[in-house]
Design an enzyme around this catalytic site. Structure first.
Site, PDB file in Angstrom:
ATOM      1  N   CYS A  69      37.806 -11.539  62.840  1.00  0.00           N
ATOM      2  CA  CYS A  69      38.522 -11.059  61.645  1.00  0.00           C
ATOM      3  C   CYS A  69      39.970 -10.745  62.009  1.00  0.00           C
ATOM      4  O   CYS A  69      40.239  -9.806  62.762  1.00  0.00           O
ATOM      5  CB  CYS A  69      37.785  -9.839  61.105  1.00  0.00           C
ATOM      6  SG  CYS A  69      38.742  -8.723  60.082  1.00  0.00           S
ATOM      7  N   CYS A  72      41.290  -7.264  61.159  1.00  0.00           N
ATOM      8  CA  CYS A  72      40.680  -6.255  62.055  1.00  0.00           C
ATOM      9  C   CYS A  72      41.456  -6.191  63.364  1.00  0.00           C
ATOM     10  O   CYS A  72      41.786  -5.108  63.857  1.00  0.00           O
ATOM     11  CB  CYS A  72      39.232  -6.609  62.378  1.00  0.00           C
ATOM     12  SG  CYS A  72      38.148  -6.692  60.957  1.00  0.00           S
TER      13      CYS A  72
END
Ligand SMILES: [Zn+2]
Length: 144
Positions: A69, A72
């Site tokens: 991600c 993230c």
């Protein structure tokens, strides 16, 4: 705040009772003798999650993330800095949802990153989406 509180060791997950006035000094774990605070997030997994959520008297901020991600990964340095800024009043932790799919399912994590704050063994607030360092610290301070 009561006169003493339980701090869960980031290394061995043992609960340590600490006088509240000594929280600022951090201290070491009575079991494994390592530092109770290191200024960076604790990695949580199926083995230590419940000890940190259920036993700790400190608010616990969990970042549910995954290595694939992008947002993230982009938020990770801000989360690290927030841990340095906010410990020892708050414990910051990370759950890698790719490795810990049971935890992700248990908390119905549908998008990442999702940040959740736990206090007294239960979730009190959550927010999805990456935040910058300033927003992250303000959000945590507003909710703990
Ligand atoms: Zn320990």
């Amino acid at each position: 705040m009561s006169e003493s509180l339980i701090v869960v060791c980031p290394h061995c997950a043992a609960p340590n009772r600490l006088p509240a006035v000594r929280l600022a000094e951090g201290g070491t774990c009575g079991k494994c003798k390592k530092a109770l605070f290191q200024g960076h997030p604790v990695e949580l997994n199926g083995g230590n999650f419940d000890a940190h959520v259920g036993r700790s008297d400190l608010p616990l901020v969990v970042d549910f993330w995954a290595p694939w991600c992008g947002p993230c990964r982009a938020m990770a340095p801000a989360f690290e800095k927030a841990a340095r800024t906010l410990e020892p009043r708050v414990r910051l932790a990370k759950v890698n949802t790719e490795n810990e799919q049971q935890l992700a399912a248990r908390f119905a994590i549908r998008s990442i990153p999702t940040l959740a704050i736990f206090q007294g063994g239960r979730e009190i607030v959550r927010q999805s989406g990456a935040m910058d360092e300033g927003s992250l610290i303000r959000w945590i301070q507003a909710n703990t």
